[in-house]
Design a protein around this motif. Structure first.
Motif, PDB file in Angstrom:
ATOM      1  N   ASP A 135      21.903   7.358  28.613  1.00 51.27           N
ATOM      2  CA  ASP A 135      20.671   7.940  28.069  1.00 51.27           C
ATOM      3  C   ASP A 135      19.477   8.026  28.693  1.00 51.27           C
ATOM      4  O   ASP A 135      18.939   6.838  28.599  1.00 51.27           O
ATOM      5  CB  ASP A 135      20.817   7.092  26.667  1.00 51.27           C
ATOM      6  CG  ASP A 135      19.689   7.935  25.583  1.00 51.27           C
ATOM      7  OD1 ASP A 135      18.931   8.962  26.000  1.00 51.27           O
ATOM      8  OD2 ASP A 135      19.446   7.493  24.459  1.00 51.27           O
ATOM      9  N   SER A 137      16.889  10.038  27.721  1.00 53.40           N
ATOM     10  CA  SER A 137      16.146  10.815  26.620  1.00 53.40           C
ATOM     11  C   SER A 137      14.570  10.434  26.738  1.00 53.40           C
ATOM     12  O   SER A 137      13.726  10.913  26.374  1.00 53.40           O
ATOM     13  CB  SER A 137      16.815  10.863  25.491  1.00 53.40           C
ATOM     14  OG  SER A 137      16.897   9.661  24.634  1.00 53.40           O
ATOM     15  N   ASP A 155      23.018  14.512  29.293  1.00 57.58           N
ATOM     16  CA  ASP A 155      21.978  15.264  28.686  1.00 57.58           C
ATOM     17  C   ASP A 155      20.788  14.982  29.273  1.00 57.58           C
ATOM     18  O   ASP A 155      20.170  13.761  29.458  1.00 57.58           O
ATOM     19  CB  ASP A 155      22.063  14.669  27.335  1.00 57.58           C
ATOM     20  CG  ASP A 155      21.041  15.588  26.520  1.00 57.58           C
ATOM     21  OD1 ASP A 155      20.222  16.482  27.024  1.00 57.58           O
ATOM     22  OD2 ASP A 155      20.777  15.442  25.249  1.00 57.58           O
ATOM     23  N   ALA A 158      15.710  16.152  27.929  1.00 58.88           N
ATOM     24  CA  ALA A 158      14.403  15.856  27.783  1.00 58.88           C
ATOM     25  C   ALA A 158      13.475  15.405  29.068  1.00 58.88           C
ATOM     26  O   ALA A 158      12.417  15.064  29.027  1.00 58.88           O
ATOM     27  CB  ALA A 158      14.662  14.270  27.026  1.00 58.88           C
TER      28      ALA A 158
END
Length: 230
Positions: A135, A137, A155, A158
């Motif tokens: 993570d 973000s 991901d 961000a």
């Protein structure tokens, strides 16, 4: 042999702190300029710790006012602008929640680090080969971020405000649509990236080894573009 904190100092701009002194003090005080500059210089120092000192900083007891970490922090005016730690390849480093107020932080090859949510205010952050980081973000305000070979990161939505972003060999990153405002973006060997149509405003874009990228028609305004191996 006791540690001398002065041994850790690196002057980044001698002229800057001298000029700062001249601007902040009256001509009369020039008679005492040596003493004043001696104190003033600490505002313009970088405290760069090598790996041994960085480990001692990391392992210091926060509750002990005489610990290395607390002694050092008492001398630093602005840690988020001045303090640099090198903890690369430190396998015992796990909890980095206390390091958010650091300017430059090297955690490369710290394979037991998993949670980097506290590091969003770090200026330059190296997480290369931190396999268990998933993570990211919270890292959208980091200026320079190296996630090379962080293969469990998927991901990156961000990270659109990061200035320099290194994602080489992040094989599970597929969607880079949020990264159009990144200045320098390295996607080398990101084999699952296919659509780069939103990256036309990136200044420096490295797509070497992105074998599934086929359409680069939107990249005409990119200043520096590498398509080697595409």
């Amino acid at each position: 042999m006791p540690i001398s904190l002065l041994d850790l100092l690196q002057i980044t701009d001698v002229l800057l702190y001298i000029v700062g002194y001249l601007q902040n003090y009256s001509a009369r005080s020039m008679f005492h300029c040596s003493a004043h500059l001696g104190e003033e210089r600490f505002r313009f120092m970088r405290w760069v710790l090598n790996r041994n000192y960085s480990r001692e900083f990391y392992g210091s007891n926060l509750d002990d006012p005489n610990s290395f970490r607390n002694k050092l922090l008492r001398r630093i005016t602005l840690p988020h602008m001045q303090l640099s730690l090198n903890l690369s390849e430190c396998s015992n480093v796990k909890d980095v929640s206390a390091l958010g107020n650091v300017h430059t932080l090297d955690l490369s090859n710290c394979r037991n680090v998993t949670d980097v949510s506290a590091l969003g205010n770090v200026h330059t952050l190296n997480l290369r080969n931190c396999d268990d980081v998933t993570d990211v973000s919270a890292l959208g305000n980091v200026h320079t971020l190296d996630l090379n070979c962080c293969q469990n990161v998927t991901d990156v939505s961000a990270l659109g405000n990061v200035h320099t972003l290194e994602l080489s060999c992040c094989k599970n990153v597929t969607d880079v649509s949020a990264l159009g405002n990144v200045h320098t973006l390295v996607l080398s060997c990101c084999a699952n990236v296919t659509d780069v149509s939103v990256l036309g405003n990136v200044h420096t874009l490295l797509l070497s080894g992105c074998s599934n990228v086929t359409d680069v028609s939107a990249l005409g305004n990119v200043h520096t573009l590498s398509l080697y191996g595409c």
